[in-house]
Write an enzyme that holds these catalytic residues in place. Structure first.
Site, short mmCIF file in Angstrom:
data_model
loop_
_atom_site.label_atom_id
_atom_site.label_comp_id
_atom_site.label_asym_id
_atom_site.label_seq_id
_atom_site.Cartn_x
_atom_site.Cartn_y
_atom_site.Cartn_z
N GLY A 13 95.13 -15.90 -83.56
CA GLY A 13 94.54 -15.59 -84.88
C GLY A 13 95.37 -14.57 -85.63
O GLY A 13 94.83 -13.72 -86.34
N ARG A 16 96.72 -13.62 -90.22
CA ARG A 16 96.30 -12.64 -91.23
C ARG A 16 95.40 -11.59 -90.55
O ARG A 16 95.18 -11.65 -89.35
CB ARG A 16 95.54 -13.36 -92.36
CG ARG A 16 94.30 -14.09 -91.88
CD ARG A 16 93.36 -14.39 -93.04
NE ARG A 16 92.05 -14.71 -92.52
CZ ARG A 16 91.48 -15.91 -92.61
NH1 ARG A 16 92.12 -16.91 -93.19
NH2 ARG A 16 90.27 -16.09 -92.12
N ASP A 63 94.26 -24.54 -81.61
CA ASP A 63 92.83 -24.25 -81.72
C ASP A 63 92.43 -23.59 -80.40
O ASP A 63 92.43 -24.25 -79.35
CB ASP A 63 92.05 -25.55 -81.95
CG ASP A 63 90.56 -25.29 -82.12
OD1 ASP A 63 90.09 -24.18 -81.77
OD2 ASP A 63 89.87 -26.21 -82.60
N VAL A 64 92.09 -22.31 -80.46
CA VAL A 64 91.83 -21.56 -79.22
C VAL A 64 90.63 -22.12 -78.45
O VAL A 64 90.48 -21.83 -77.25
CB VAL A 64 91.61 -20.05 -79.48
CG1 VAL A 64 92.83 -19.42 -80.13
CG2 VAL A 64 90.37 -19.80 -80.32
N ASN A 90 92.56 -12.40 -80.15
CA ASN A 90 92.02 -11.84 -81.40
C ASN A 90 91.30 -12.88 -82.27
O ASN A 90 90.42 -12.51 -83.05
CB ASN A 90 93.18 -11.21 -82.19
CG ASN A 90 92.82 -10.94 -83.63
OD1 ASN A 90 92.15 -9.97 -83.96
ND2 ASN A 90 93.24 -11.84 -84.53
N SER A 142 83.68 -6.52 -80.49
CA SER A 142 83.11 -5.98 -81.72
C SER A 142 81.98 -5.03 -81.32
O SER A 142 81.34 -5.22 -80.28
CB SER A 142 82.52 -7.11 -82.57
OG SER A 142 81.68 -6.57 -83.58
N TYR A 155 77.26 -14.36 -82.92
CA TYR A 155 78.43 -13.48 -82.88
C TYR A 155 78.23 -12.36 -81.84
O TYR A 155 79.12 -12.08 -81.02
CB TYR A 155 78.65 -12.89 -84.27
CG TYR A 155 79.90 -12.09 -84.45
CD1 TYR A 155 81.15 -12.72 -84.56
CD2 TYR A 155 79.87 -10.69 -84.51
CE1 TYR A 155 82.31 -11.98 -84.74
CE2 TYR A 155 81.02 -9.95 -84.69
CZ TYR A 155 82.24 -10.59 -84.81
OH TYR A 155 83.39 -9.85 -84.97
N ALA A 157 76.30 -12.36 -79.24
CA ALA A 157 76.35 -12.94 -77.88
C ALA A 157 77.79 -13.21 -77.47
O ALA A 157 78.20 -12.94 -76.33
CB ALA A 157 75.51 -14.22 -77.82
N LYS A 159 80.52 -11.71 -78.48
CA LYS A 159 81.29 -10.48 -78.27
C LYS A 159 80.79 -9.71 -77.03
O LYS A 159 81.58 -9.07 -76.34
CB LYS A 159 81.26 -9.61 -79.53
CG LYS A 159 81.95 -10.25 -80.74
CD LYS A 159 83.42 -10.59 -80.47
CE LYS A 159 84.17 -10.99 -81.72
NZ LYS A 159 85.60 -11.26 -81.48
P1 NAP Z 1 90.09 -13.06 -90.13
O1 NAP Z 1 90.78 -12.30 -91.24
O2 NAP Z 1 89.10 -14.10 -90.47
O3 NAP Z 1 91.20 -13.64 -89.15
C1 NAP Z 1 90.85 -14.42 -88.04
C2 NAP Z 1 92.02 -15.27 -87.68
O4 NAP Z 1 91.64 -16.13 -86.59
C3 NAP Z 1 92.45 -16.17 -88.83
O5 NAP Z 1 93.85 -16.17 -88.93
C4 NAP Z 1 91.91 -17.52 -88.39
O6 NAP Z 1 92.65 -18.64 -88.84
C5 NAP Z 1 92.05 -17.45 -86.90
N1 NAP Z 1 91.23 -18.46 -86.25
C6 NAP Z 1 89.95 -18.81 -86.53
N2 NAP Z 1 89.55 -19.81 -85.74
C7 NAP Z 1 90.60 -20.12 -84.94
C8 NAP Z 1 90.80 -21.08 -83.92
N3 NAP Z 1 89.86 -21.94 -83.55
N4 NAP Z 1 92.01 -21.12 -83.31
C9 NAP Z 1 92.99 -20.28 -83.68
N5 NAP Z 1 92.86 -19.35 -84.64
C10 NAP Z 1 91.68 -19.27 -85.27
O7 NAP Z 1 89.31 -12.05 -89.17
P2 NAP Z 1 89.61 -10.55 -88.73
O8 NAP Z 1 88.65 -9.69 -89.46
O9 NAP Z 1 91.06 -10.24 -88.78
O10 NAP Z 1 89.09 -10.63 -87.21
C11 NAP Z 1 89.95 -10.64 -86.09
C12 NAP Z 1 89.12 -10.35 -84.86
O11 NAP Z 1 88.49 -9.08 -85.00
C13 NAP Z 1 87.99 -11.37 -84.62
O12 NAP Z 1 87.87 -11.60 -83.25
C14 NAP Z 1 86.77 -10.63 -85.15
O13 NAP Z 1 85.58 -11.08 -84.55
C15 NAP Z 1 87.11 -9.21 -84.76
N6 NAP Z 1 86.38 -8.20 -85.52
C16 NAP Z 1 86.50 -8.07 -86.86
C17 NAP Z 1 85.79 -7.09 -87.53
C18 NAP Z 1 85.88 -6.88 -89.01
O14 NAP Z 1 85.13 -6.05 -89.53
N7 NAP Z 1 86.75 -7.57 -89.72
C19 NAP Z 1 84.91 -6.28 -86.82
C20 NAP Z 1 84.79 -6.44 -85.45
C21 NAP Z 1 85.54 -7.41 -84.81
P3 NAP Z 1 92.37 -19.34 -90.26
O15 NAP Z 1 93.28 -18.66 -91.20
O16 NAP Z 1 92.75 -20.74 -90.04
O17 NAP Z 1 90.92 -19.19 -90.55
#
Ligand code: NAP
Length: 247
Positions: A13, A16, A63-64, A90, A142, A155, A157, A159
Site C-alpha cells: 500500500g 500514497r 492485491d494483498v 501497511n 490503528s 475496521y 476487529a 486492527k
Molecule cells: P490510504 O491513503 O488510503 O493508502 C492505503 C494504500 O493501500 C493505498 O495506496 C491503497 O491503494 C492500498 N491498498 C488498498 N487496498 C489494497 C489491496 N487490496 N492491495 C494492495 N494495496 C491496497 O491510507 P493511509 O491513511 O495511508 O493508511 C495506511 C495504513 O495506515 C492502513 O493500514 C490504515 O488502516 C492505517 N491507519 C491509518 C490512519 C489514518 O488516520 N490515516 C490511522 C490509523 C491507521 P489504492 O490507491 O489502490 O486505493
C-alpha cells in the site's frame, strides 16, 4: 552512509499516504525498496521519489487479500532484489458504517485486506526470514484496534486482529532473531481521513493532547525505528503514534 544501506524493504500500500512516507523514510536512511500497491502504475510516484533519494525502487501490483497474487509478488521481489530484510504491512482500507447497517461484503473486504493481507505477506516471507536468521516485520494497526470506534466494527476487529497476529508471530519467529511489531497510528492526515467532516475533526482534535493531527511522517519515523538495528531487542510490541490520544 545510511543505517539501512544494503537492506531491502518491502512496503505494501505504498503508492500514497502513510505507505509512501514509510518508503521514503527507509530510503532516506539507505534502504532499497520494493513498492507494492494494487496496480504497478500506482507505485510510480513513490518509486520516482525513492530514486530521487539515490536508492533503488521496484514497482509491483498486488492485491494483498489474494494468496496467489501475494505469492507471485513475493517470488518476483526475491528474483529482482535477491532478498527482503524489512516487511511493512501497511495496505489497509475502511468501510465505515454502524453495525446494524453493515453488509457482509463491507465486513469481508476490510478483514480480507487489513488482516488477511497482513497474514499472507508475512507468511510468504517468513521462510526467507527464518533462513536468513534475521528480518523485521512491522504491521500497521490503528488505535481503533485498541479502543474501538462506533461505526468501525469491521475496521476495529481487523486492527485488533493485526495486534494479536503481531504478538503471535513475534513469539513464533523470535528464536530466529526475526522481530515483529505493530505501529498503531491515531488520526493521521491522508486520503483515508480527508473525507471526514469539520465537526468530526474538531471533536477528534479535542481528544488529542498534542493538539494536532499526525502526519504520515510521524508514523514513518516510528516504523523506521522498529525496522532498524536499534530495535533489535524489541518484539511483539504495539507503538501508538497518536499525539497521546490513547494512554
Ligand atoms: P490510504 O491513503 O488510503 O493508502 C492505503 C494504500 O493501500 C493505498 O495506496 C491503497 O491503494 C492500498 N491498498 C488498498 N487496498 C489494497 C489491496 N487490496 N492491495 C494492495 N494495496 C491496497 O491510507 P493511509 O491513511 O495511508 O493508511 C495506511 C495504513 O495506515 C492502513 O493500514 C490504515 O488502516 C492505517 N491507519 C491509518 C490512519 C489514518 O488516520 N490515516 C490511522 C490509523 C491507521 P489504492 O490507491 O489502490 O486505493
Amino acid at each position: 552512509m545510511g543505517n539501512l544501506n544494503n537492506k531491502i524493504a518491502l512496503i505494501t500500500g505504498a503508492g500514497r499516504g502513510i505507505g509512501q512516507a514509510i518508503a521514503l523514510k527507509l530510503a532516506a536512511d539507505g534502504a532499497d525498496t520494493a513498492i507494492v500497491d494494487l496496480k504497478p502504475e500506482f507505485c510510480a510516484e513513490t518509486c520516482e521519489k525513492v530514486r530521487a533519494l539515490g536508492r533503488r525502487a521496484w514497482a509491483y501490483g498486488a492485491d494483498v487479500s489474494k494468496a496467489a497474487s501475494v505469492e507471485e509478488t513475493v517470488a518476483k521481489v526475491l528474483a529482482d532484489c535477491g532478498k527482503v530484510d524489512i516487511l511493512v504491512n501497511n495496505a489497509g482500507i475502511t468501510k465505515d458504517t454502524l453495525l446494524m447497517r453493515m453488509s457482509e461484503a463491507d465486513w469481508d473486504a476490510v478483514l480480507d485486506i487489513n488482516l488477511k493481507g497482513t497474514f499472507l505477506f508475512t507468511k510468504a516471507l517468513a521462510r526467507e526470514f527464518v533462513k536468513q536468521r534475521s528480518g523485521r516485520i512491522v504491521n500497521i494497526a490503528s488505535v481503533i484496534g485498541l479502543v474501538g470506534n462506533a461505526g468501525q466494527c469491521n475496521y476495529g476487529a481487523s486492527k485488533a486482529g493485526v495486534i494479536g497476529f503481531t504478538k503471535s508471530v513475534a513469539r513464533e519467529l523470535a528464536s530466529r532473531s526475526v522481530t515483529c511489531n505493530a505501529v498503531a497510528p491515531g488520526f493521521i492526515e491522508t486520503k483515508m481521513t480527508a473525507g471526514l467532516s469539520e465537526e468530526l475533526r474538531q471533536k477528534m482534535m479535542a481528544n488529542i493532547p498534542l493538539r494536532r493531527l499526525g502526519s504520515p511522517e510521524d508514523v514513518a519515523n516510528a516504523v523506521h525505528f522498529l525496522a532498524s538495528d536499534q530495535a533489535a531487542y524489541i518484539t511483539g510490541q504495539v507503538l501508538t503514534v497518536d499525539g497521546g490520544m490513547v494512554m
